[in-house]
Scaffold this motif. Structure first.
Motif, PDB file in Angstrom:
ATOM      1  N   LEU A 126      -2.509  54.074  58.523  1.00 43.14           N
ATOM      2  CA  LEU A 126      -3.637  54.908  58.125  1.00 43.14           C
ATOM      3  C   LEU A 126      -3.190  56.280  57.653  1.00 43.14           C
ATOM      4  N   ILE A 127      -2.191  56.842  58.301  1.00 43.54           N
ATOM      5  CA  ILE A 127      -1.739  58.185  57.947  1.00 43.54           C
ATOM      6  C   ILE A 127      -1.231  58.260  56.513  1.00 43.54           C
ATOM      7  N   GLU A 128      -0.728  57.133  55.998  1.00 39.82           N
ATOM      8  CA  GLU A 128      -0.206  57.115  54.628  1.00 39.82           C
ATOM      9  C   GLU A 128      -1.293  56.879  53.599  1.00 39.82           C
ATOM     10  N   SER A 129      -2.426  56.312  54.028  1.00 44.18           N
ATOM     11  CA  SER A 129      -3.456  55.938  53.056  1.00 44.18           C
ATOM     12  C   SER A 129      -4.651  56.874  53.041  1.00 44.18           C
ATOM     13  N   GLN A 130      -4.914  57.574  54.147  1.00 48.48           N
ATOM     14  CA  GLN A 130      -6.117  58.389  54.215  1.00 48.48           C
ATOM     15  C   GLN A 130      -6.004  59.606  53.304  1.00 48.48           C
ATOM     16  N   GLY A 131      -7.085  59.834  52.560  1.00 43.55           N
ATOM     17  CA  GLY A 131      -7.128  60.981  51.667  1.00 43.55           C
ATOM     18  C   GLY A 131      -6.381  60.785  50.354  1.00 43.55           C
ATOM     19  N   LYS A 132      -5.912  59.558  50.062  1.00 42.93           N
ATOM     20  CA  LYS A 132      -5.092  59.315  48.873  1.00 42.93           C
ATOM     21  C   LYS A 132      -5.884  58.736  47.698  1.00 42.93           C
ATOM     22  N   THR A 133      -7.180  58.477  47.884  1.00 46.26           N
ATOM     23  CA  THR A 133      -7.967  57.883  46.816  1.00 46.26           C
ATOM     24  C   THR A 133      -8.033  58.807  45.587  1.00 46.26           C
ATOM     25  N   VAL A 134      -8.027  58.221  44.374  1.00 41.78           N
ATOM     26  CA  VAL A 134      -8.256  58.986  43.144  1.00 41.78           C
ATOM     27  C   VAL A 134      -9.742  59.322  43.090  1.00 41.78           C
ATOM     28  N   ASN A 135     -10.080  60.586  42.896  1.00 37.54           N
ATOM     29  CA  ASN A 135     -11.491  60.970  42.939  1.00 37.54           C
ATOM     30  C   ASN A 135     -11.745  62.233  42.122  1.00 37.54           C
ATOM     31  N   ASN A 136     -13.035  62.544  41.953  1.00 36.60           N
ATOM     32  CA  ASN A 136     -13.433  63.785  41.276  1.00 36.60           C
ATOM     33  C   ASN A 136     -14.227  64.687  42.219  1.00 36.60           C
ATOM     34  N   PHE A 137     -14.009  64.527  43.518  1.00 36.09           N
ATOM     35  CA  PHE A 137     -14.817  65.233  44.512  1.00 36.09           C
ATOM     36  C   PHE A 137     -14.725  66.747  44.371  1.00 36.09           C
ATOM     37  N   SER A 138     -13.544  67.264  44.070  1.00 34.04           N
ATOM     38  CA  SER A 138     -13.384  68.720  43.982  1.00 34.04           C
ATOM     39  C   SER A 138     -14.215  69.319  42.849  1.00 34.04           C
ATOM     40  N   LYS A 139     -14.545  68.509  41.836  1.00 29.00           N
ATOM     41  CA  LYS A 139     -15.327  68.995  40.695  1.00 29.00           C
ATOM     42  C   LYS A 139     -16.817  68.753  40.860  1.00 29.00           C
ATOM     43  N   THR A 140     -17.190  67.837  41.745  1.00 33.04           N
ATOM     44  CA  THR A 140     -18.593  67.447  41.856  1.00 33.04           C
ATOM     45  C   THR A 140     -19.252  67.844  43.169  1.00 33.04           C
TER      46      THR A 140
END
Length: 347
Positions: free
Chosen positions: A156-170
């Motif tokens: 989990l530590i390697e995968s969490q928070g690694k998704t490609v996203n546009n959250f910082s802009k939206t």
């Protein structure tokens, strides 16, 4: 034969007896925290004394025997557990710099986690940072030991928070960071059996049939709303693969499953679904809906480009299957009816 006439050792055993008795009193009020604190103090005592040098390899055996004689009702004084107490203290009492980076409340948090959880973390985590991550998640999510083991084995530590996203802009910064840490990439669907040439609906059905395990993989806070959820827009019906509501984030989460490579058009369709949920299902107490595409694999650059000019909070993750049945096995597997008929013959 080990000698026990060492006055320092005898004095130490008496001191330990007093401290353990005090811990037993605390345990009546706060069982787990007092127990872990007792193990911490015991590990500290063992680490700081030189009796291992005096008694050699038989030290832990001797200490175990003496403590169990003094406290026969306590089961935590086996030789192996005493070694874990020492390891527990030494592992988390590493240099001040590392401990400072983990925060002032780190040691207090240790006392909130059950002992068997600590043992698994000590065995399986490579460093202090990784151990702290799983301790924090255990406290936040109330993980059982089996769930903790699944999360560690699934990295989990390697995968969490690694998704490609546009959250910082939206989304506002605090929401963006929170959602980013809630989602992960990849998701590990190792709890389902499926044939090699599976279809999206087969994957969807397999996940919903194992919904409790799927929710554990998604993480704490997700509530299942439904699959193939119908929404009507402009007198036309559309169907969302999977719809969840995140209780802590107070928002709907739309998930679209794709069994192949990510394609740019997937993002446009997901954006449409998120807009529809916002307009048709979201009420004034809900935060903005989030959309997730979970696909077999993706090109990171293509995924990033696909989200650049979209204005809804969207993410793209991949998944991994660990248990896949070759197609030719399918015809050789007995049905439930065939198994039942054979059992009746035996009876």
């Amino acid at each position: 034969m080990l000698e026990k006439n060492n006055e320092q050792y005898i004095s130490w055993i008496l001191d330990l007896k007093q401290k353990i008795q005090q811990s037993q009193i605390k345990a009546a009020i706060q069982v787990n925290s007092a127990l872990i604190e007792m193990y911490w103090d015991l590990g500290k005592e063992i680490s700081e004394r030189n009796f291992e040098n005096t008694y050699g390899s038989g030290f832990f055996s001797l200490l175990s025997k003496d403590l169990r004689t003094e406290f026969p009702e306590i089961k935590g004084f086996s030789e192996s557990n005493l070694k874990y107490c020492k390891r527990f203290y030494q592992f988390y009492n590493q240099c001040d710099t590392n401990r400072h980076q983990l925060g002032d409340d780190f040691i207090n948090n240790l006392f909130l986690v059950p002992w068997r959880h600590h043992v698994e973390i000590l065995i399986k985590c490579k460093n202090l940072e990784e151990a702290h991550f799983y301790i924090k998640k255990t406290i936040e999510n109330g993980w059982s030991r089996s769930v903790l083991l699944n999360m560690i084995s699934g990295k989990l530590i390697e995968s969490q928070g690694k998704t490609v996203n546009n959250f910082s802009k939206t989304l506002p910064d605090y929401e963006s960071d929170l959602i980013r840490e809630t989602l992960k990439d990849p998701y590990i669907f190792d709890f389902i059996n499926i044939t090699e040439n599976y279809k999206e609906r087969e994957l969807e059905n397999a996940l919903t049939e194992n919904i409790s395990k799927f929710l554990i993989e998604l993480g704490s806070g997700f509530a299942f709303v439904g699959k193939q959820v119908e929404i009507s827009v402009g007198n036309q019906s559309y169907f969302i693969d999977l719809l969840f509501y995140h209780i802590k984030l107070k928002r709907y989460v739309v998930i679209e499953l794709k069994t192949g490579h990510f394609e740019p058009e997937f993002a446009g369709k997901l954006n449409f679904y998120v807009t529809a949920v916002d307009k048709l299902m979201r009420d004034e107490n809900d935060n903005a809906t989030v959309g997730m595409i979970i696909c077999k694999d993706k090109n990171e650059i293509v995924a990033e480009y696909s989200l650049t000019d979209l204005h809804k909070p969207l993410g793209i993750s991949s998944y991994e299957l660990k248990k896949i049945l070759p197609d030719h096995f399918k015809s050789h597997l007995p049905s439930i009816e065939e198994v039942e008929n054979e059992l009746k013959k035996i009876q």
